[in-house]
Design an enzyme around this catalytic site. Structure first.
Site, mmCIF file in Angstrom:
data_model
loop_
_atom_site.group_PDB
_atom_site.id
_atom_site.type_symbol
_atom_site.label_atom_id
_atom_site.label_comp_id
_atom_site.label_asym_id
_atom_site.label_seq_id
_atom_site.Cartn_x
_atom_site.Cartn_y
_atom_site.Cartn_z
ATOM 1 N N CYS A 120 -46.752 4.211 6.363
ATOM 2 C CA CYS A 120 -47.112 4.111 7.776
ATOM 3 C C CYS A 120 -46.454 2.881 8.431
ATOM 4 O O CYS A 120 -45.259 2.879 8.639
ATOM 5 C CB CYS A 120 -48.631 4.099 7.937
ATOM 6 S SG CYS A 120 -49.172 4.523 9.614
ATOM 7 N N GLU A 157 -52.737 7.784 -0.191
ATOM 8 C CA GLU A 157 -53.903 7.237 -0.887
ATOM 9 C C GLU A 157 -55.205 7.884 -0.444
ATOM 10 O O GLU A 157 -56.239 7.753 -1.113
ATOM 11 C CB GLU A 157 -53.981 5.717 -0.675
ATOM 12 C CG GLU A 157 -54.306 5.245 0.728
ATOM 13 C CD GLU A 157 -53.116 5.120 1.654
ATOM 14 O OE1 GLU A 157 -53.224 4.411 2.665
ATOM 15 O OE2 GLU A 157 -52.064 5.743 1.372
ATOM 16 N N HIS A 194 -50.519 8.872 4.751
ATOM 17 C CA HIS A 194 -51.257 8.058 3.790
ATOM 18 C C HIS A 194 -51.542 8.863 2.513
ATOM 19 O O HIS A 194 -52.498 9.637 2.462
ATOM 20 C CB HIS A 194 -52.572 7.578 4.405
ATOM 21 C CG HIS A 194 -52.385 6.560 5.485
ATOM 22 N ND1 HIS A 194 -52.314 5.208 5.237
ATOM 23 C CD2 HIS A 194 -52.222 6.709 6.828
ATOM 24 C CE1 HIS A 194 -52.129 4.558 6.375
ATOM 25 N NE2 HIS A 194 -52.074 5.451 7.358
#
Length: 510
Positions: free
Chosen positions: A79, A170, A168
């Site tokens: 990002c 994660e 993202h």
């Protein structure tokens, strides 16, 4: 020497999730604020640049020396990290026509790259950004896109591998994010994935021996998981040169002082139990402010601990059960993850104690502490205990403290925890406890009017305590708990259930 990946924090709410996902892949990693980057060493195999609430186009946007990082090892920008890579090396980042937030479908330009190896040609990802990369540096090319943005991911050629992604991986909603992170850690960075409980135990025991030498170490036991695992690690490393002090502050759960000492004796730990109840009650008398109560408890604890520690010869070290979230939450820099509160295990001790600090669990998240404890043979009754606040029941009694209030809360709390065990819910919950509220309510018992105390019940689900949601206990269980408390604890005539999540609330009320 353990391979590791550095995660540089630019302030993203997801930074800790990056570290957690890597740890779940048995890859060791450490989080550092972008403006406190450690010296680069040979055990660092890769670097991840986190997201950020900032825009790379802001005047005071967080910046780092990317040249030195890219020349050292592979880099993955997530990002903001991706946008920073693009902007610094000649690309263009602009405000997006629409803020892309939430689920998106990513299409791979080609599956023939190491980062996306094993991913489907179309994959769900989680977006959270207002800026977007409009053009790339001359040495970069697109490797994925979504219907909304043409540059969802890119790679840069020349030197070590460099990747940027505007989503993202994660976050749970990125369905193949774990595969992507594994590709980066294993294939691109060459990590061995040897961050296991056994490896940690062997490495930590050797480190303790090298650090402490022939000195004696003192550890303040609390009866909780962290201090107990720290004690077992130290015991394996230095044996009887570890002296544990377990202080009863009069604010523990019902019968906890006796039951926990019994478990410690079975582990052959060298433990001295100190009943300092009256000293703590005296210091707390008349205090209602939560911070004042915490400070009073901390002050008395140090005084009692110091008196006892002076009785132990050659004691040069103080061991603490500090864990990684304590460390992360206590770091505050200009932008990244702001400090939420001070922690009793972070920040050192009064100089008069003249003890050096050793923190064997400093690099572990809470669930990792439990796995290490399990590998060390810590009994399940302690290993699976819910977290309990350092100041004890003092911050679950809203307002001033008295022996009568503590006794009242201990009884209600004991019934609550016992009922959770009976109904098979205790091990499904991260943390549960009862709170004594500073109000009275009208009730009716045996046709007589009552005007008595109110108990609030709290039960949350979490992985590491950083975020938490309230547990949806079945109504029949809540009814059983409430009825039993009201019928058996004289002085309580009303029970309520807390349905707040963290954030915006905290797990404890004070």
């Amino acid at each position: 020497m353990t391979d590791k990946i550095l995660v540089l924090d630019f302030g993203s709410q997801y930074t800790q999730l990056i570290a957690r996902r890597l740890r779940e892949l048995f890859v060791y990693c450490e989080i550092y604020p972008y403006n406190q980057i450690p010296e680069l060493s040979i055990d660092i195999k890769g670097i991840i640049l986190s997201g950020s609430p900032c825009s790379v186009n802001e005047k005071d946007a967080p910046m780092i020396d990317l040249d030195s990082l890219l020349a050292f090892c592979p880099v993955l920008g997530i990002c903001y990290g991706a946008q920073l890579l693009a902007k610094v090396y000649g690309g263009t980042v602009s405000r997006s026509d629409h803020r892309e937030y939430g689920r998106a479908m990513m299409q791979l330009g080609s599956s023939n790259n190491d980062l996306f190896n094993g991913l489907n040609l179309e994959s769900q990802v989680w977006m959270s950004h207002g800026d977007t990369i409009v053009s790339l540096p001359s040495n970069a090319h697109i490797i994925a896109h979504t219907t909304a943005i043409p540059i969802a991911a890119f790679s840069m050629v020349g030197g070590f591998p460099v990747y940027g992604i505007q989503f993202h991986p994660e976050v749970y909603h990125s369905t193949e994010g774990a595969v992507l992170l594994k590709n980066f850690a294993y294939t691109i960075c060459g990590c061995l994935g040897d961050w296991t409980p056994g490896h940690f135990i062997d490495e930590t025991i050797q480190s303790i021996r090298n650090t402490v030498g022939n000195d004696t170490v003192i550890l303040g036991l609390s009866g909780g998981v962290d201090s107990s695992v720290a004690a077992l690690l130290l015991h394996k490393a230095i044996g009887k040169k570890l002296h544990c002090i377990f202080i009863d502050n009069g604010l523990l759960r019902k019968n906890e002082f006796e039951s926990v000492q019994k478990v410690y004796s079975q582990l052959d730990l060298n433990v001295t139990g100190i009943d300092a109840t009256q000293q703590f009650y005296t210091a707390l008398k008349g205090l209602s402010d939560p911070e004042a109560k915490r400070k009073a408890i901390g002050r008395v604890f140090i005084d009692v601990f110091q008196v006892e520690s002076l009785k132990i010869p050659n004691a040069n070290w103080l061991a603490q059960g500090t864990i990684y979230p304590d460390v992360i939450e206590s770091v505050s820099v200009n932008g990244p993850s702001a400090t939420i509160k001070s922690h009793h295990n972070v920040g050192g001790l009064p100089e008069k104690m003249n003890l050096k600090i050793i923190e064997p669990l400093r690099s572990l998240f809470k669930d990792e502490v439990r796995r290490v404890g399990d590998a060390l043979g810590l009994p399940q009754e302690i290993l699976n205990r819910h977290p309990f606040p350092g100041p004890g029941l003092s911050i679950r009694i809203l307002g001033d403290i008295s022996a009568e209030k503590v006794c009242l809360l201990q009884e209600a709390d004991s019934i609550y925890i016992q009922k959770l065990h009976e109904h098979g819910w205790y091990d499904k919950i991260w943390q549960a406890g009862a709170i004594l509220l500073p109000i009275r309510s009208v009730g009716v018992m045996g046709d007589e009017r009552t005007y008595e105390q109110v108990i609030a019940l709290r039960a949350v689900s979490s992985t590491d305590g950083m975020t938490a949601d309230w547990v949806h206990l079945p109504y029949e269980i809540l009814s059983d708990i409430s009825n039993t408390i009201i019928n058996k604890v004289k002085g309580i005539n009303r029970v309520v259930y807390d349905i707040s999540s963290k954030p915006p609330a905290t797990i404890e009320w004070e």
